[in-house]
Design an enzyme around this catalytic site. Structure first.
Site, PDB file in Angstrom:
ATOM      1  N   CYS A  17       1.046  -1.208   0.051  1.00  0.00           N
ATOM      2  CA  CYS A  17       0.115  -0.043   0.035  1.00  0.00           C
ATOM      3  C   CYS A  17       0.937   1.342  -0.046  1.00  0.00           C
ATOM      4  O   CYS A  17       1.383   1.385  -1.034  1.00  0.00           O
ATOM      5  CB  CYS A  17      -1.065   0.007   1.014  1.00  0.00           C
ATOM      6  SG  CYS A  17      -2.341   1.134   1.090  1.00  0.00           S
ATOM      7  N   GLU A  34      -1.394  -9.499   2.793  1.00  0.00           N
ATOM      8  CA  GLU A  34      -1.660 -10.036   4.211  1.00  0.00           C
ATOM      9  C   GLU A  34      -2.942 -10.393   4.920  1.00  0.00           C
ATOM     10  O   GLU A  34      -2.977 -11.241   5.322  1.00  0.00           O
ATOM     11  CB  GLU A  34      -0.825  -8.954   5.304  1.00  0.00           C
ATOM     12  CG  GLU A  34      -1.775  -7.869   5.731  1.00  0.00           C
ATOM     13  CD  GLU A  34      -1.605  -6.534   4.794  1.00  0.00           C
ATOM     14  OE1 GLU A  34      -1.744  -5.456   5.242  1.00  0.00           O
ATOM     15  OE2 GLU A  34      -0.998  -6.785   3.688  1.00  0.00           O
ATOM     16  N   HIS A  57      -3.341  -5.115  -0.150  1.00  0.00           N
ATOM     17  CA  HIS A  57      -2.966  -5.794   1.009  1.00  0.00           C
ATOM     18  C   HIS A  57      -2.909  -7.270   0.950  1.00  0.00           C
ATOM     19  O   HIS A  57      -3.981  -7.889   1.319  1.00  0.00           O
ATOM     20  CB  HIS A  57      -3.637  -5.372   2.252  1.00  0.00           C
ATOM     21  CG  HIS A  57      -3.601  -3.833   2.572  1.00  0.00           C
ATOM     22  ND1 HIS A  57      -2.783  -3.632   3.542  1.00  0.00           N
ATOM     23  CD2 HIS A  57      -4.252  -2.799   2.061  1.00  0.00           C
ATOM     24  CE1 HIS A  57      -2.870  -1.991   3.673  1.00  0.00           C
ATOM     25  NE2 HIS A  57      -3.753  -1.623   2.978  1.00  0.00           N
TER      26      HIS A  57
END
Length: 535
Positions: free
Chosen positions: A381, A509, A507
């Site tokens: 990001c 994750e 993102h």
């Protein structure tokens, strides 16, 4: 009929209710049941999207774009399901909905009250979670601690559900603390007794008590808790502090937590098959090597702000039989003079997401250091944005290049506001949120790790790479390896002549799992392991 399990907490907050709920969800799923899970947060914010990470930790984003509590990350990682906007409910959301209904005249001129209007709306959110997912079991964690003023409507709503749908369809699990008093050398059950007393005064008798403790508790102590709290001794479940979070489902299974739930709710299902999970726990407990990743962020004093990033690093490490340690580096302290010292002993550098100008220059310095010294790098990001700014400044020579978010008057706005964001005034819930497709360029590192032409990842941003600089950057070796399918938005950038220099606007994750690491993290950790082995 759908069954409903409520997980409450007493004595203190941060007891690990979320881990208990997620572990139970995993056990029930492995019994062949369709499980969904949700978190009720009693704070008055509509969602945590505008809350400081120092206050709340990470904001976890779901596929459908809901900004939610970090516990949803635990739920998804443990149970391996994708949750949605019905999985996180706050007081702010409930009151907002009820007030809108009142303004529309839905209550036919009646006096709007906590009971029944707020409690009915809360119950509706529980039922809706089950209907939307066709779940056999809905697990609902109630945030905060029994005794908090804010929690009272939530506890009243779940109390009513026992009468509404029958005792065998509702179950209450209460998590408490049995503290160890060092001076006395004793564990104390009194806080648990008082917490259960408080819960019972509100009309809720827990069916199971999960006891958090630093050390094993004796059978006599379990008997004492059972006696004072009016439950069976076998329903007192011990949850000792663990080094490996993923071992907790196995510990709870060993004590029969899932069996107790199935017996109470008359759920006819097979035993939980946990062989794959046992393999995971065994692997995590016996990793053969260790690497260190330098995480350069602005919220490093509170690791919970980056909890999904850290877990994703670990998941990727498991794929390489490697224990991944994190070296926390405060971006505000990073300078050209100390970056080598701050990153010493690290095998890779990651720059995760964030908002605002604090620490940005330090992140740019760290990114430059990784690029120039062939250190494996992953940007997420804002991390992708600073990688773009750094390249524009130091390779293209565009001095003063920046993001319009941080320097609105910059001559070279490498990062600019998304066109659809230009007229947006509110901060909450207005970012580009949720799952979007990303088209990958063949022959790139991104394509190599994903092995797919189009992938779907979760986003949370308002600013984006400015296409006015795209050709100029490409001509100088900057690779745009992932874009939106129409080519309008840059999703992934990378460098060719570098062991691993990749950054994404999305993102990654949020989609990592302990048994299925996210591809960008896996590629990054693979390169970091290789770098460590070459030292």
């Amino acid at each position: 009929m759908t069954k409903y399990i409520f997980v409450t907490g007493g004595v203190v907050s941060s007891l690990g209710k979320g881990i208990v709920a997620a572990s139970l969800g995993r056990l029930l799923k492995n019994r062949g049941l369709n499980v969904t899970i949700q978190k009720f947060d009693p704070y008055i914010n509509v969602d945590p999207g505008t809350m400081s990470p120092y206050q709340h930790g990470e904001v976890f984003v779901t596929d459908d774009g809901a900004e939610t509590d970090l516990d949803l990350g635990h739920y998804e990682r443990f149970i391996d399901i994708n949750l949605n906007k019905f999985s996180n409910v706050t007081t702010g959301k409930i009151y907002s909905t009820v007030l809108k209904k009142e303004r529309r005249g839905d209550y036919l001129g009646g006096t709007v009250q906590v009971i029944p209007h707020i409690t009915n709306e809360l119950k509706d959110r529980v039922y809706r979670a089950g209907k939307e997912t066709n779940a056999d079991v809905v697990i609902t964690e109630i945030g905060g601690t029994v005794g908090d003023i804010e929690s009272l409507p939530f506890l009243e709503a779940i109390r009513q559900m026992k009468s509404d749908i029958g005792r065998e369809n509702v179950m209450y699990i209460h998590c408490t603390l049995v503290p160890y008093i060092k001076a006395a050398g004793e564990l104390k059950t009194k806080p648990t007794q008082h917490s259960v007393k408080e819960l019972r005064s509100l009309g809720i008798q827990p069916n199971i008590i999960v006891v958090r403790t630093e050390m094993p508790i004796s059978q006599d102590m379990k008997d004492k808790i059972a006696l004072f709290c009016d439950i069976d001794t076998k329903a007192v479940i011990e949850c000792e502090d663990a080094d490996n979070l993923y071992s907790i489902p196995l510990e709870l299974q060993k004590q029969g937590l899932d069996k107790l739930v199935c017996e109470h709710m008359k759920l006819a299902c097979k035993e939980a098959e946990m062989s794959e999970w046992k393999e995971l726990v065994n692997k995590v407990s016996n990793l053969s090597q260790t690497i260190t990743i330098g995480l350069v962020g602005k919220y490093v004093e509170l690791p919970d702000a980056y909890i999904s990033v850290v877990e994703s690093l670990r998941h990727a490490g498991y794929a390489f039989d490697t224990d991944v340690k994190v070296k926390w580096i405060n971006a505000e302290e990073v300078t050209e003079n100390n970056i080598a010292e701050l990153t010493s002993g690290t095998d890779g550098i990651i720059v995760p997401g964030g908002f605002g100008d604090r620490g940005v220059e330090g992140k740019i310095v760290a990114t430059k250091y990784a690029r120039e010294n062939n250190i494996p790098f992953l940007g997420i990001c804002l991390g992708m944005q600073v990688a773009s700014i750094e390249y524009a400044r130091n390779v293209l020579g565009l001095k003063g290049a920046h993001s319009a978010e941080i320097d609105p008057s910059t001559q070279y706005p490498i990062i600019d506001l998304l066109p659809e964001q230009k007229d947006v005034e509110d901060l909450g819930g207005t970012l580009r949120l949720g799952l979007y497709p990303c088209k990958l360029e063949e022959g790139t590192k991104a394509f190599e790790v994903y092995q797919d032409e189009v992938v779907y990842e979760r986003h949370r941003h308002r600013y984006e790479f400015n296409n006015e600089f795209r050709q100029q950057m490409e001509e100088q070796g900057f690779v745009f390896s992932g874009t939106s399918p129409d080519g309008r938005l840059v999703e992934i950038i990378e460098l060719k002549d570098h062991p691993w220099f990749v950054a994404s606007q999305f993102h990654p994750e949020f989609k990592s799992r302990p048994t299925r690491p996210q591809p960008l993290f896996k590629g990054f950790i693979g390169a970091s392991v290789e770098a460590a082995n070459q030292k």
